[in-house]
Design an enzyme around this catalytic site. Sequence first.
Site, mmCIF file in Angstrom:
data_model
loop_
_atom_site.group_PDB
_atom_site.id
_atom_site.type_symbol
_atom_site.label_atom_id
_atom_site.label_comp_id
_atom_site.label_asym_id
_atom_site.label_seq_id
_atom_site.Cartn_x
_atom_site.Cartn_y
_atom_site.Cartn_z
ATOM 1 N N ILE A 15 0.852 -1.204 0.000
ATOM 2 C CA ILE A 15 0.000 0.000 0.000
ATOM 3 C C ILE A 15 0.881 1.245 0.000
ATOM 4 C CG2 ILE A 15 -1.836 1.250 1.224
ATOM 5 C CD1 ILE A 15 -2.464 -1.443 2.663
ATOM 6 N N THR A 16 0.811 2.042 -1.059
ATOM 7 C CA THR A 16 1.577 3.290 -1.046
ATOM 8 C C THR A 16 0.767 4.340 -0.271
ATOM 9 O OG1 THR A 16 0.683 4.223 -3.098
ATOM 10 C CG2 THR A 16 2.596 2.753 -3.310
ATOM 11 N N GLY A 17 1.489 5.278 0.337
ATOM 12 C CA GLY A 17 0.784 6.260 1.167
ATOM 13 C C GLY A 17 0.110 5.587 2.348
ATOM 14 N N SER A 20 -0.694 7.358 6.301
ATOM 15 C CA SER A 20 -1.656 8.413 6.654
ATOM 16 C C SER A 20 -3.006 8.117 6.017
ATOM 17 C CB SER A 20 -1.103 9.754 6.124
ATOM 18 O OG SER A 20 -2.041 10.783 6.272
ATOM 19 N N GLY A 21 -4.042 8.747 6.550
ATOM 20 C CA GLY A 21 -5.357 8.810 5.903
ATOM 21 C C GLY A 21 -5.925 7.488 5.409
ATOM 22 N N TYR A 171 -4.332 18.603 -10.469
ATOM 23 C CA TYR A 171 -4.650 17.420 -9.663
ATOM 24 C C TYR A 171 -5.718 16.573 -10.384
ATOM 25 C CZ TYR A 171 -6.696 14.682 -5.837
ATOM 26 O OH TYR A 171 -7.201 13.659 -5.065
HETATM 27 N N1 LIG Z 1 -8.933 13.080 1.098
HETATM 28 C C1 LIG Z 1 -9.804 13.222 0.110
HETATM 29 O O1 LIG Z 1 -10.825 13.911 0.231
HETATM 30 C C2 LIG Z 1 -9.568 12.516 -1.200
HETATM 31 C C3 LIG Z 1 -10.574 12.591 -2.183
HETATM 32 C C4 LIG Z 1 -10.384 11.935 -3.395
HETATM 33 C C5 LIG Z 1 -9.214 11.227 -3.602
HETATM 34 N N2 LIG Z 1 -8.244 11.178 -2.643
HETATM 35 C C6 LIG Z 1 -7.018 10.428 -2.918
HETATM 36 O O2 LIG Z 1 -6.776 9.532 -1.864
HETATM 37 C C7 LIG Z 1 -5.387 9.204 -1.812
HETATM 38 C C8 LIG Z 1 -4.925 9.213 -0.372
HETATM 39 O O3 LIG Z 1 -5.034 10.517 0.142
HETATM 40 P P1 LIG Z 1 -5.432 10.843 1.650
HETATM 41 O O4 LIG Z 1 -6.688 11.614 1.605
HETATM 42 O O5 LIG Z 1 -5.343 9.639 2.510
HETATM 43 O O6 LIG Z 1 -4.277 11.908 2.000
HETATM 44 P P2 LIG Z 1 -3.065 11.922 3.038
HETATM 45 O O7 LIG Z 1 -3.568 11.684 4.416
HETATM 46 O O8 LIG Z 1 -2.327 13.180 2.764
HETATM 47 O O9 LIG Z 1 -2.197 10.668 2.580
HETATM 48 C C9 LIG Z 1 -1.407 10.710 1.420
HETATM 49 C C10 LIG Z 1 -0.312 9.686 1.529
HETATM 50 O O10 LIG Z 1 0.528 9.800 0.373
HETATM 51 C C11 LIG Z 1 1.881 9.852 0.813
HETATM 52 N N3 LIG Z 1 2.745 10.595 -0.077
HETATM 53 C C12 LIG Z 1 2.589 11.845 -0.567
HETATM 54 N N4 LIG Z 1 3.652 12.207 -1.287
HETATM 55 C C13 LIG Z 1 4.513 11.153 -1.270
HETATM 56 C C14 LIG Z 1 5.795 10.909 -1.796
HETATM 57 N N5 LIG Z 1 6.454 11.841 -2.516
HETATM 58 N N6 LIG Z 1 6.374 9.720 -1.572
HETATM 59 C C15 LIG Z 1 5.765 8.780 -0.823
HETATM 60 N N7 LIG Z 1 4.559 8.943 -0.274
HETATM 61 C C16 LIG Z 1 3.946 10.124 -0.481
HETATM 62 C C17 LIG Z 1 1.806 10.548 2.166
HETATM 63 O O11 LIG Z 1 2.991 10.317 2.892
HETATM 64 P P3 LIG Z 1 3.442 11.271 4.111
HETATM 65 O O12 LIG Z 1 2.706 10.723 5.310
HETATM 66 O O13 LIG Z 1 4.901 11.070 4.183
HETATM 67 O O14 LIG Z 1 3.045 12.663 3.742
HETATM 68 C C18 LIG Z 1 0.579 9.894 2.757
HETATM 69 O O15 LIG Z 1 0.872 8.647 3.335
HETATM 70 C C19 LIG Z 1 -4.695 10.206 -2.728
HETATM 71 O O16 LIG Z 1 -4.336 9.568 -3.932
HETATM 72 C C20 LIG Z 1 -5.760 11.258 -3.000
HETATM 73 O O17 LIG Z 1 -5.609 11.848 -4.275
HETATM 74 C C21 LIG Z 1 -8.398 11.809 -1.439
#
Ligand SMILES: NC(=O)c1ccc[n+]([C@@H]2O[C@H](COP(=O)([O-])OP(=O)(O)OC[C@H]3O[C@@H](n4cnc5c(N)ncnc54)[C@H](OP(=O)(O)O)[C@@H]3O)[C@@H](O)[C@H]2O)c1
Length: 289
Positions: A15-17, A20-21, A171
């Site tokens: 799982i990438t990312g 967090s979240g 984005y």
């Molecule tokens: N939140 C929303 O409302 C929403 C809506 C639609 C789609 N999404 C999608 O859901 C996915 C997860 O997002 P989230 O909401 O869970 O946000 P998040 O809490 O910011 O989590 C994003 C994750 O991606 C990692 N990441 C970012 N840049 C990176 C890099 N350069 N190298 C390695 N890891 C990296 C972060 O690592 P760090 O912990 O090190 O920062 C974090 O673990 C994303 O693809 C986003 O586009 C989110």
Amino acid sequence: MDNPNGGMGGKTALITGGTSGIGKATAVALAAMGADVVVVGRNQERGEAAVKEIKGQSHSESVELMLADLSAQDEVRRLAEAFLERHDRLDVLANNAGLVQSKRTETPDGIETTLAINHLAPFLLTNLLLDRLKQSAPSRVITVSSEAQRWGNMDFDDLQSTQKYRGFPVYGMTKLANIMFTYELAERLKGTFVTANCLHPGAVSTNFGKNNSGPMTLFFRIAKPFMRSPEQGADTLIWLASSPDVEGVSGKYFSDRKEIEAKKVAYDPATRRKLWEMSEDLTGLKVVA
Ligand SMILES: NC(=O)c1ccc[n+]([C@@H]2O[C@H](COP(=O)([O-])OP(=O)(O)OC[C@H]3O[C@@H](n4cnc5c(N)ncnc54)[C@H](OP(=O)(O)O)[C@@H]3O)[C@@H](O)[C@H]2O)c1
């Protein structure tokens, strides 16, 4: 333990990312179902803290951290190599890491950062791990897209947004790319028993957007009370990763466990192929499915 989606014992999920979240909530759920979970993080301290939390919440010790900054292609390659060395199976690849940036920046490879992390990193990582996915079939590739895809336009003359940069449309373009990648990958994987699907998680209260300042931060602060929890946001991803309901289902875009439609352009095979070829060029990847 309540296990509505079926067991994942003996399966390996990357799982990438996962620090967090949505990614972290997914890691907890899959580990609780018995999967061996590998989370990718880019920061050792944050990564170790997340792994501790995931182990505690899932009551599983089989959670491992692998470090990679996905903005750098050599780190994506090192991640794939290290994974292949350590793991002889890959049942679920969850391409989840992603971000939005109010200001344009470039990666060490000279690529616009949102495109690099949100689209090119999963494109490269998936292709580098494809043989292991095929050996482990039936296996699943799941990419976290977004309904922000609707704001995106695939401008092949300026894929890196050098002429004009606006955070949300860029984005959106990368999230449209996630869907086009998924549809094209599913076509290329026909007959392999490796499926490829993508999803919109809803508006989820995570760290998403917090890397910015100014109006974009304000937007996320105002929206926060109306957003889902990470666990709710992870539901469709967890379902796609684990449920027998979607065994063999491939090439689809989901929200709330239901198939939804992408922008029309995503259904155009020629446009999808063009994106695939440009992504190969931008990642130096020539070996494809
Ligand atoms: N939140 C929303 O409302 C929403 C809506 C639609 C789609 N999404 C999608 O859901 C996915 C997860 O997002 P989230 O909401 O869970 O946000 P998040 O809490 O910011 O989590 C994003 C994750 O991606 C990692 N990441 C970012 N840049 C990176 C890099 N350069 N190298 C390695 N890891 C990296 C972060 O690592 P760090 O912990 O090190 O920062 C974090 O673990 C994303 O693809 C986003 O586009 C989110």
